[in-house]
Structure formats: C-alpha cells, structure tokens
Design a protein around this motif. Structure first.
Motif, PDB file in Angstrom:
ATOM      1  N   SER A  16      69.935 -18.259  -5.895  1.00  0.00           N
ATOM      2  CA  SER A  16      70.779 -18.210  -7.083  1.00  0.00           C
ATOM      3  C   SER A  16      71.004 -19.616  -7.593  1.00  0.00           C
ATOM      4  O   SER A  16      71.027 -20.583  -6.816  1.00  0.00           O
ATOM      5  N   PRO A  17      71.164 -19.790  -8.918  1.00  0.00           N
ATOM      6  CA  PRO A  17      71.417 -21.128  -9.471  1.00  0.00           C
ATOM      7  C   PRO A  17      72.712 -21.710  -8.909  1.00  0.00           C
ATOM      8  O   PRO A  17      73.642 -20.994  -8.543  1.00  0.00           O
ATOM      9  N   TRP A  18      72.749 -23.049  -8.875  1.00  0.00           N
ATOM     10  CA  TRP A  18      73.945 -23.714  -8.333  1.00  0.00           C
ATOM     11  C   TRP A  18      75.195 -23.372  -9.118  1.00  0.00           C
ATOM     12  O   TRP A  18      76.285 -23.237  -8.560  1.00  0.00           O
ATOM     13  N   TRP A  19      75.020 -23.224 -10.452  1.00  0.00           N
ATOM     14  CA  TRP A  19      76.201 -22.920 -11.275  1.00  0.00           C
ATOM     15  C   TRP A  19      76.737 -21.511 -11.006  1.00  0.00           C
ATOM     16  O   TRP A  19      77.930 -21.239 -11.203  1.00  0.00           O
ATOM     17  N   PHE A  20      75.861 -20.620 -10.529  1.00  0.00           N
ATOM     18  CA  PHE A  20      76.319 -19.271 -10.190  1.00  0.00           C
ATOM     19  C   PHE A  20      77.243 -19.321  -8.969  1.00  0.00           C
ATOM     20  O   PHE A  20      78.295 -18.668  -8.940  1.00  0.00           O
ATOM     21  N   ALA A  62      78.342  -9.724 -12.754  1.00  0.00           N
ATOM     22  CA  ALA A  62      77.363 -10.116 -11.732  1.00  0.00           C
ATOM     23  C   ALA A  62      78.055 -10.800 -10.553  1.00  0.00           C
ATOM     24  O   ALA A  62      77.723 -10.551  -9.390  1.00  0.00           O
ATOM     25  N   LEU A  63      79.024 -11.672 -10.847  1.00  0.00           N
ATOM     26  CA  LEU A  63      79.750 -12.367  -9.776  1.00  0.00           C
ATOM     27  C   LEU A  63      80.555 -11.379  -8.932  1.00  0.00           C
ATOM     28  O   LEU A  63      80.589 -11.478  -7.698  1.00  0.00           O
ATOM     29  N   ILE A  64      81.229 -10.425  -9.617  1.00  0.00           N
ATOM     30  CA  ILE A  64      82.026  -9.430  -8.895  1.00  0.00           C
ATOM     31  C   ILE A  64      81.130  -8.551  -8.030  1.00  0.00           C
ATOM     32  O   ILE A  64      81.440  -8.264  -6.867  1.00  0.00           O
ATOM     33  N   LEU A  65      79.979  -8.139  -8.577  1.00  0.00           N
ATOM     34  CA  LEU A  65      79.055  -7.296  -7.813  1.00  0.00           C
ATOM     35  C   LEU A  65      78.516  -8.053  -6.597  1.00  0.00           C
ATOM     36  O   LEU A  65      78.454  -7.506  -5.486  1.00  0.00           O
ATOM     37  N   GLU A  66      78.126  -9.306  -6.799  1.00  0.00           N
ATOM     38  CA  GLU A  66      77.580 -10.094  -5.689  1.00  0.00           C
ATOM     39  C   GLU A  66      78.616 -10.248  -4.579  1.00  0.00           C
ATOM     40  O   GLU A  66      78.291 -10.094  -3.389  1.00  0.00           O
ATOM     41  N   ARG A  67      79.866 -10.491  -4.959  1.00  0.00           N
ATOM     42  CA  ARG A  67      80.914 -10.651  -3.943  1.00  0.00           C
ATOM     43  C   ARG A  67      81.193  -9.329  -3.241  1.00  0.00           C
ATOM     44  O   ARG A  67      81.367  -9.285  -2.009  1.00  0.00           O
ATOM     45  N   ALA A  68      81.255  -8.217  -4.026  1.00  0.00           N
ATOM     46  CA  ALA A  68      81.521  -6.914  -3.416  1.00  0.00           C
ATOM     47  C   ALA A  68      80.423  -6.537  -2.437  1.00  0.00           C
ATOM     48  O   ALA A  68      80.694  -5.990  -1.344  1.00  0.00           O
ATOM     49  N   CYS A  69      79.166  -6.836  -2.780  1.00  0.00           N
ATOM     50  CA  CYS A  69      78.057  -6.520  -1.873  1.00  0.00           C
ATOM     51  C   CYS A  69      78.121  -7.374  -0.613  1.00  0.00           C
ATOM     52  O   CYS A  69      77.879  -6.893   0.510  1.00  0.00           O
ATOM     53  N   ARG A  70      78.459  -8.634  -0.802  1.00  0.00           N
ATOM     54  CA  ARG A  70      78.550  -9.536   0.355  1.00  0.00           C
ATOM     55  C   ARG A  70      79.639  -9.063   1.314  1.00  0.00           C
ATOM     56  O   ARG A  70      79.429  -9.029   2.538  1.00  0.00           O
ATOM     57  N   GLU A  71      80.817  -8.709   0.765  1.00  0.00           N
ATOM     58  CA  GLU A  71      81.927  -8.299   1.617  1.00  0.00           C
ATOM     59  C   GLU A  71      81.671  -6.952   2.283  1.00  0.00           C
ATOM     60  O   GLU A  71      82.202  -6.671   3.361  1.00  0.00           O
ATOM     61  N   ALA A  72      80.853  -6.090   1.629  1.00  0.00           N
ATOM     62  CA  ALA A  72      80.559  -4.774   2.192  1.00  0.00           C
ATOM     63  C   ALA A  72      79.324  -4.770   3.081  1.00  0.00           C
ATOM     64  O   ALA A  72      78.958  -3.738   3.646  1.00  0.00           O
ATOM     65  N   GLY A  73      78.631  -5.930   3.223  1.00  0.00           N
ATOM     66  CA  GLY A  73      77.432  -5.994   4.050  1.00  0.00           C
ATOM     67  C   GLY A  73      76.240  -5.337   3.392  1.00  0.00           C
ATOM     68  O   GLY A  73      75.361  -4.800   4.080  1.00  0.00           O
ATOM     69  N   SER A  76      72.049  -8.340  -1.316  1.00  0.00           N
ATOM     70  CA  SER A  76      72.546  -9.096  -2.462  1.00  0.00           C
ATOM     71  C   SER A  76      71.818  -8.679  -3.737  1.00  0.00           C
ATOM     72  O   SER A  76      70.586  -8.525  -3.739  1.00  0.00           O
ATOM     73  N   PRO A  77      72.528  -8.509  -4.831  1.00  0.00           N
ATOM     74  CA  PRO A  77      71.871  -8.192  -6.112  1.00  0.00           C
ATOM     75  C   PRO A  77      71.109  -9.379  -6.685  1.00  0.00           C
ATOM     76  O   PRO A  77      70.309  -9.206  -7.622  1.00  0.00           O
ATOM     77  N   MET A  78      71.333 -10.596  -6.151  1.00  0.00           N
ATOM     78  CA  MET A  78      70.693 -11.782  -6.697  1.00  0.00           C
ATOM     79  C   MET A  78      69.341 -12.076  -6.060  1.00  0.00           C
ATOM     80  O   MET A  78      68.641 -12.986  -6.493  1.00  0.00           O
ATOM     81  N   GLN A  79      68.969 -11.328  -5.027  1.00  0.00           N
ATOM     82  CA  GLN A  79      67.682 -11.561  -4.401  1.00  0.00           C
ATOM     83  C   GLN A  79      66.589 -10.804  -5.141  1.00  0.00           C
ATOM     84  O   GLN A  79      66.864  -9.818  -5.826  1.00  0.00           O
ATOM     85  N   PRO A  80      65.318 -11.246  -5.025  1.00  0.00           N
ATOM     86  CA  PRO A  80      64.212 -10.523  -5.669  1.00  0.00           C
ATOM     87  C   PRO A  80      64.096  -9.116  -5.101  1.00  0.00           C
ATOM     88  O   PRO A  80      64.377  -8.873  -3.926  1.00  0.00           O
ATOM     89  N   LEU A  81      63.671  -8.190  -5.954  1.00  0.00           N
ATOM     90  CA  LEU A  81      63.508  -6.805  -5.520  1.00  0.00           C
ATOM     91  C   LEU A  81      62.127  -6.655  -4.880  1.00  0.00           C
ATOM     92  O   LEU A  81      61.092  -6.860  -5.541  1.00  0.00           O
ATOM     93  N   ALA A  82      62.125  -6.333  -3.605  1.00  0.00           N
ATOM     94  CA  ALA A  82      60.863  -6.258  -2.830  1.00  0.00           C
ATOM     95  C   ALA A  82      59.910  -5.249  -3.455  1.00  0.00           C
ATOM     96  O   ALA A  82      60.293  -4.171  -3.887  1.00  0.00           O
ATOM     97  N   GLY A  83      58.632  -5.653  -3.506  1.00  0.00           N
ATOM     98  CA  GLY A  83      57.598  -4.764  -4.005  1.00  0.00           C
ATOM     99  C   GLY A  83      57.465  -4.753  -5.507  1.00  0.00           C
ATOM    100  O   GLY A  83      56.656  -3.991  -6.054  1.00  0.00           O
ATOM    101  N   THR A  84      58.256  -5.566  -6.223  1.00  0.00           N
ATOM    102  CA  THR A  84      58.193  -5.636  -7.687  1.00  0.00           C
ATOM    103  C   THR A  84      58.171  -7.089  -8.119  1.00  0.00           C
ATOM    104  O   THR A  84      58.317  -8.006  -7.305  1.00  0.00           O
ATOM    105  N   ARG A  85      58.004  -7.294  -9.406  1.00  0.00           N
ATOM    106  CA  ARG A  85      58.040  -8.645  -9.955  1.00  0.00           C
ATOM    107  C   ARG A  85      59.443  -9.065 -10.394  1.00  0.00           C
ATOM    108  O   ARG A  85      59.592 -10.155 -10.952  1.00  0.00           O
ATOM    109  N   ARG A  86      60.423  -8.221 -10.168  1.00  0.00           N
ATOM    110  CA  ARG A  86      61.782  -8.538 -10.629  1.00  0.00           C
ATOM    111  C   ARG A  86      62.396  -9.625  -9.753  1.00  0.00           C
ATOM    112  O   ARG A  86      62.350  -9.556  -8.513  1.00  0.00           O
ATOM    113  N   ARG A  87      63.021 -10.614 -10.437  1.00  0.00           N
ATOM    114  CA  ARG A  87      63.644 -11.745  -9.734  1.00  0.00           C
ATOM    115  C   ARG A  87      65.025 -11.389  -9.209  1.00  0.00           C
ATOM    116  O   ARG A  87      65.575 -12.110  -8.378  1.00  0.00           O
TER     117      ARG A  87
END
Length: 875
Positions: A16-20, A62-73, A76-87
C-alpha cells in the motif's frame, strides 16, 4: 478459522502507498468500529481468494475496510487478488468525482466483474469468494446526539468527500461494518450457463446493488427520498401512463411534453423526506414549544405503539391549529416512532417554509381535483405508492381547521383514496389511528372568531406568517395529545358481506359498497377522536361560565359547579380514554385567572368571576371541544328548564327523538338503546347528587324550586346545549312558516342563518358559532336522511307530519318567550319572502352582526371602566 500470518499482513501493508498508511494512522483515533458479525472470518472458505465489494468508492471506506479486516483476521483488501491482474482485492459499485462537494456518478462495475469472470474462464479449477461489505458512519443518531452529528449521519444520499470527512469527525465512533455471507463466483458462473461475460457482469452488478439497498434499509431505515424513488414509480405506473396518453390525445401534446407535465405534477406533490432535516427541526421546535407551552402530554400512546407493528398506520387527528401536524410529528419523533408523511394543503407550500415542510415529510395537495384528470391520477398513484411501501401517513379528514371547536363533518376524499390503494395491493393491513389534540389557548383564536362572524379568511403568505410571529410573545398553557382506539380497515371490509378481495389488483375498481364503507369509517374516526377527549381546566371553566347570561358567576357557585362537572365526567365515563384534569375547583379558578381567561371582581358579599365578551367568544371554542361529554346530562337538565316535574319515560321518549340530530352534530358513540341507557345512568347520578328527586317508585322526577341551588346547577348544565335546540327550532320554524314546496335546501340554510344572526343581536348571544351555516346544514341533512324532509322535482323541500310533532315537543324544552321570539323574526309568509337572501347577502349580514356585537362589546368595556373609576373615587 482462516487467518493471515504476520508476514502476509506486513507484506500486504507494504504494497500500500505510504500515504495510505499515514491516513489510516490519522483516522484511527476518530473511528470506533463495530463488526457485524463479530467474527466474519468464520464465514470464509479456507484457501479461496477473497474479493470485497463495497457500495461506494472513497478513501475513508477503504481505510475502514482495511482496518476491519485486519482486526478480524481477514485477508487485506489492499493486497493483489490472486489469479487475476487486479492490484487490489476490493472494488466499489459506485465511483465518486470531485473533491469537496463531489457528486456521485454511477459507473457500471463491468470492468472488475468482467475481469473476475474471465479469470475463472481461463482457470476452470479456481474460485473467488465475493464478500459484500456495507459501511455506515453515524447510522442512527439518538435523541441525545448533537445537531451537527444528526446533519452528517448516514442516510441514502451519496455525499461528497468534505461531508464524509465531517461525518467521520462527528460520528466516526459509531461506525458499523457489515460483512455479508460470501458468494462463490464459480457457482454463479456455472448457474449462468452460456450467458456472455459482459451481460453476466451487468446482471451481477444489479444483484449486488439490490443487496446493498436491502442491507441499508435494514440498518438505517427505508429510503424515503421521493425525488429518486417514488416519483419514478408513480410515472411508470400503468394508471399514470394511461392518463399521460389521454392527456396527449386531449391536449394534442407530444409524449415528451405530456410526460414532463405529469412529472411536474408529481414533483409538486411529493415529499422529500430528510432525516437530518427532521432532527434539525426537532432541535428548533424543542425551544419553540418550551417558549410557547408549559408542557405537551401524550396519553395512551403505549396502546397506539403496541397496535402499530405489521400495519400501514394512518394518523387521523382532529384539526384545530396550524401547529397540529408539527406537534404530532415532533412528539412521535421524540418517542422514537417514524415521523409520518403529512398531507398538507398546497397553500402551505410557501417560499422557504414549503421546502422545509416537504423535507419534514409533507406532501402537498390542491383543494380541488376537478377539471384536472392527470393531477387526480398522479396524486392517487402517489398515495398508493406510499401505502404500498409501508410509509406512515397523516391527514385531516375534516378538510380544514375547525373554527368552532367542534369536529367538522368529514370529507371522505383522502379516505376513499386510501381504501382504494389498499384494495389494489392488500399486502399490509391498514390501521387508522385517531388522535385528539386539546389546547388551552389557540394562536388563531381571534381570526377564527372573525371568520365565523363573516370576515374573509386571510390567505396564507410568507409576509402574513412573519406578521403573525407576534403571537409567540403570548403564553398558551398545556397541550394534550390523546391517542384514541385504532380502527382496522379489514374488519370493516369483511362486514360488507361481499368478497372485497375480488376487487384487489384493479386500480379503477369502484365497488358498490365502497361509499358505505368509507362513510362508516369516517364516522368511526370522528367518534373515536371524541372518545379520547382531554378535559383541561379551560374546558371546565368554559362549560360553567358560558352557561350564564352575563358570563359571570359567584365564586362559591363556580366552585360547586366545577366540582359537579368533574364528578359527572368521572362517575359517568364517556370512554376509558378520556382524561380529566387533576386540578381541584379552586386550582382551576386560579389557573383560569393566570391564563387570562377570567377576571376576578372583588365584592364584600363574595367575589365574582367573569369572562369578558371577547374572551367569552374565544372560550366557546374550548367549551365545544368537550360538549359531547356532557350531552346526556345537558339533555336531562334541559327537560327541567321549564318543568318542575317529568316522568322518566317522557325524558327517554323525547331523547330518542332528538338523539339522531345530537349524534350527528357531536359524533356521539351510542346507538338509540345505548343513549337511553346513558340517560338512565345520568338521571340516577342527578338523583344521588340531590339535584332531582325520584318519586312514584322512580317513575316521576322532580327538581327543586327555581331559587334552589340544585335547580341553578341543572340550569347551568342545560344551557351548554340549549343553543343546539334553538337552532333546531329555527330550522323547523322557517320550514313551517314558509310552507311546503317553497324553499330549497340552500334557501332554508340562508334563512336559518339570518334568523340566528338577528336573534344574536336581540339577545346579545356573543357566540358567532350560533349562526354558523355549517351547523344548520348538518341538521337539514339529518332531516333529509330521516325522510322528515323530501325534495320535489323542482328542488323545493316538503316535510312530513313528524315535523309538526317536533314543533309540539319543542315546548317542553324551549320557553314560550324564546319560541315566540324565533317565530316573530323568522323570515317567511307572503309578506316576508324578501327575508330569504342570497349567499352574498347572508355573508354581509353576518359581518354587520359581528360589527354590532363588537360595538356593544366596546360600549360594555367603557361602562365597566367608568364603574371601576367610580369605585376608586368612592374608596
């Protein structure tokens, strides 16, 4: 439970970008998350890539989702989606343009969905879990929330980034993140068969939007923003499309112009409900009510709340002031109930005020639908859409504010539209909730008295509203909102004995039984409003003081009379929903003085309480609010005005004759047998109190001599209703004096109004309602319904011999002097045909009567002032 390792988490964060990361650290202290469900990871399939879908694009989401995913284990929504070209493992259904006040621009998410579908086609053994995530910031502020918190709470409107930032600062600690169950994209693709990926992506996007709307409705309530939802539904409805086509043919319009005309009408009608506006106005109204009133009480609301679930609720209050709908909506909102959508006259759609009312739930209707078929169809369809969506509604079936304090004859237009809307789609049962609203002083009191006296009604305007702000300097006492017994529509329809469900689904259905059902419903509503009356101190003072010739009473007599009236209402309960002031008689008098309704005149032999002429006119309004509660007592007392003794049978026989007319005027709840039982109970009450003596084994009743205290108390009670009998006698006298086949119903109505006006001048009756034409119109209609009056082929009235019997029976109630006065001044006979005037002449006469009564009032004030000065000189 699948989790991600610390290494994976660090790796995903590093992409993720530093500013994120910096933005997340800045936002974290301002946001407190609540996950639903608390452990969403338990829903995922291990080893299957996860792609999150959010409703709206934005950095904060996006910030709220990333934090909610991190806290729930969760991954991460910010990682590339495996098997696709999506970043990123997340995409939004809607994209936002602009920065500070950006508008939402729906961009069909075909590209990300198409990429996912194509990736599965290239790898048949792979799957992707689609997880819809709904994020709500400040979703439902409570009553203690600050004003700005309410303004920036979650709603259905897509806001810009600046407003979203303020929402996070104010409401971030009440943020909910809702994880829906994951959907296997592989399973959905397999079920789609040979559907092309582009078409499949569009279909899947529609399904996701529907899912988000359903979740949002469950979390923050239904979307009530009519400009985006209901208006489109109205214009697409079959009846409206047919009306547009008819308008095209009739007015030679193009489809575009006819459709635009229909849309303009829909926009003129439709509310634009806004929860932030409602809450903001509630803050303002809280201070407003505190300044105007000493308190607002709601009685039997718990019963109304218990009956409402599962029903389409239609609030049908009495209409006595412009503040009625504001008061009811405010109290419902403060009680945690959804504010109803209110039918308001288009005359209230003023600059500045109209838009605020519209966002508070008001929808506007014209006074008449005649001559505009398209408007009628559009309005009917709009109301049907509200009912079909389960939106609570409020309207006044009286059609306008009561100028006399009595309930007006109902106008069935809105009821007909409601019943027909239910017949079209009877999915949710309709429940009508009557509400009685009782005041101790009215802002519009003086204007009502002027209108009754013939002065034209002042048209609503913004300038008039600003001029009227001076009333805010006055004090208006307490207000009561009493919720009456609710009325369910379905049992009324079942009672018709017909298969009313056969009419369902047809928007044009007008079954033969519809009018009778609506008439019965209207009567029940008015009856149940009266059955929920609140008896306040001003009502009781008005009942007592206005029953004396000079509107004055010795203090000792007034104390006794107030105690008697309270005992009558308490011991002979009109209904279990009637509420009665707890004040004792002395407290009632003191309160009346404090409110400025009565004045104390000191005297060595005992103080006298008096209400001035102008105040007496205004007090008649509050007497009429509760006149129905003492109707049976007043009838019994009237029988002893000119008679020392009467048989019980005679009282009951005459009561049975007069009851249909009293019932029609006061909306009394009993049938003939029930009224007789109420009369029996009232007679027994008077006997217990010593006001009547029962002899001959209870067959004969006798009052004391005229100078007796009991006789005086009976006389005061009788005079609360005597004007009604005088009006009846005026009508009968005009008929008999002019003869059969002479007058039309309108001419008779005018003749009666003129007679009542003149009688007011001769006898100084200070209540303009005495010559209110609506009361004569109601009595004439009742005579026609009972077939005492009939209409010939020329529209002239003929009458039955029963009318002569009524003239004879009037001698029991009305004194010879009153009867002779009425007969003398009633227009009629060969040499008095000119007495039957036109509508304009009658109105002018009413205005002249008002002026003469006002001159007398001024003269009386001068006399009282002179007497006071003389008293000071003598001291």
């Amino acid at each position: 439970m699948p989790t991600i390792s610390t290494a994976d988490s660090t790796a995903s964060r590093s992409r993720s970008p530093w500013w994120f990361h910096l933005a997340g650290q800045i936002l974290e202290p301002w946001v407190r998350l609540r996950r639903d469900p608390a452990e969403p990871a338990a829903m995922l399939q291990p080893g299957v890539p996860v792609c999150y879908v959010i409703e709206r694009d934005g950095l904060s989401d996006a910030l709220i989702l990333e934090r909610a995913c991190r806290e729930a284990g969760l991954p991460s929504p910010m990682q590339p989606l495996a098997g696709t070209r999506r970043r990123r493992s997340v995409f939004a259904l809607a994209r936002r343009d602009g920065w500070l006040f950006g508008r939402n621009r729906h961009r069909a998410p075909n590209e990300p969905l198409g990429q996912l579908v194509r990736s599965l086609e290239a790898q048949p053994d792979r799957d992707i879990q689609i997880v819809p995530v709904s994020i709500y910031v400040g979703r439902a502020p409570n009553r203690e929330s600050g004003w700005f918190s309410v303004l920036f709470s979650e709603n259905w409107v897509v806001v810009g980034r600046f407003r979203r930032m303020l929402a996070l600062l104010l409401n971030g600690r009440d943020t909910a993140v809702h994880f829906s169950a994951p959907v296997s994209l592989r399973s959905v693709v397999n079920d789609a068969g040979d559907v092309r990926p582009e078409r499949f992506a569009r279909k899947l996007a529609r399904v996701l939007r529907t899912h988000f709307r359903r979740i949002r409705a469950a979390v923050i309530g239904p979307d009530l923003s009519h400009r985006r939802t209901v208006v489109d539904a109205v214009l697409n409805a079959e009846p409206v499309r047919e009306a547009i086509a008819a308008s095209m043919s009739k007015e030679n319009l193009s489809h575009a112009k006819a459709w635009s005309k229909a849309r303009k009408l829909a926009m003129e009608i439709a509310a634009d409900y806004s929860h932030p506006v409602v809450r903001s106005v509630s803050f303002l109204l809280s201070n407003f009510w505190n300044k105007l009133y000493d308190g607002i009480a709601m009685h039997h609301f718990d019963k109304a709340r218990a009956a409402a679930p599962g029903h389409e609720v239609v609030y049908v209050p009495c209409h006595r002031s412009h503040t009625d709908y504001l008061l009811l909506s405010y109290q419902l909102h403060m009680a945690g109930v959804v504010v109803p959508h209110i039918a308001a006259g288009v005359n209230l759609n003023l600059p500045v005020i109209g838009p605020i009312l519209r966002r508070g739930g008001a929808f506007f209707l014209r006074r008449s639908f005649k001559g505009n078929a398209l408007y009628s169809v559009v309005f009917n369809e709009y109301l049907a859409q509200l009912i079909d969506r389960g939106v609570p509604i409020e309207y006044f079936i009286e059609g306008g504010r009561s100028r006399t304090g009595r309930l007006l004859a109902p106008r069935a237009g809105m009821l007909v539209m409601t019943v027909r809307a239910f017949l079209r789609a009877p999915r949710r049962p309709v429940l009508f909730q009557p509400v009685y609203i009782g005041y101790e002083k009215l802002m519009e009191g003086k204007s009502y008295a002027g209108e009754l006296s013939g002065k034209p009604k002042e048209k609503e305007s913004l300038l008039g509203l600003l001029r009227g702000l001076k009333v805010l300097r006055q004090h208006y006492g307490h207000v009561a909102l009493n919720f009456g017994e609710p009325i369910e529509l379905t049992p009324l329809l079942d009672a018709t004995g017909s298969d009313w469900r056969a009419a369902s689904g047809d928007p044009d259905a007008k079954p033969e039984w519809l009018n009778s059902v609506v008439d019965s419903l209207a009567d029940k509503i008015q009856i149940n409003i009266n059955r929920a009356a609140d008896v306040n101190p001003i009502n009781l003072l008005a009942l007592a003081l206005l029953a004396t010739p000079k509107h004055a009473m010795a203090e000792n007599d007034l104390l006794v009379q107030l105690e008697l009236m309270k005992a009558l209402i308490a011991e002979l309960p009109y209904s279990d929903r009637v509420t009665l002031t707890p004040m004792d008689p002395a407290g009632i008098i003191a309160y009346g003085e404090q409110m400025g309704w009565i004045r104390r005149v000191r005297h060595p032999l005992g103080d006298v309480l008096v209400t001035e002429d102008e105040q007496a006119v205004l007090l008649s309004y509050f007497r009429n609010n509760v006149l129905h509660l003492t109707a049976t007592a007043a009838w019994v007392a009237c029988c002893f005005l000119n008679n020392r003794r009467m048989t019980r049978v005679s009282i009951l026989r005459l009561g049975k004759i007069i009851y249909p007319f009293i019932q029609g005027e006061l909306f009394l709840p009993w049938d003939a047998e029930g009224f007789s039982q109420q009369l029996q109970a009232t007679i027994d009450f008077f006997v217990r109190r010593g006001l009547l003596e029962s002899t001959g084994e209870g067959r004969v009743l006798e009052r004391g001599p005229g100078q007796d205290d009991g006789a005086y108390q009976l006389k005061v009670i009788a005079r609360t209703l005597i004007q009604a009998f005088e009006r009846y006698y005026i009508t009968i006298a005009a008929l008999v004096k002019n003869g059969p086949h002479t007058l039309t119903a309108a001419e008779l109505e005018n003749a009666c109004a003129l007679t009542a006006q003149r009688l007011s001048l001769l006898n100084e009756l200070s209540a303009p309602e005495f010559f209110d034409k609506a009361l004569f119109r109601g009595f004439i209609q009742k005579l026609r319904e009972s077939r005492v009056l009939t209409t010939d082929e020329n529209g002239k009235l003929d009458y039955d011999r029963a009318l002569e019997d009524m003239v004879r029976d009037a001698r029991v109630i009305l004194s010879r002097e009153v009867r002779h006065s009425i007969l003398k001044i009633t227009p009629g006979g060969d040499n008095e045909k000119e007495g039957v005037l036109t509508e304009e002449e009658t109105t002018a006469s009413a205005a002249n009567t008002s002026e003469m009564l006002h001159e007398r009032h001024v003269a009386n004030e001068h006399e009282q002032h002179a007497a006071t000065e003389s008293e000071k000189d003598s001291r």
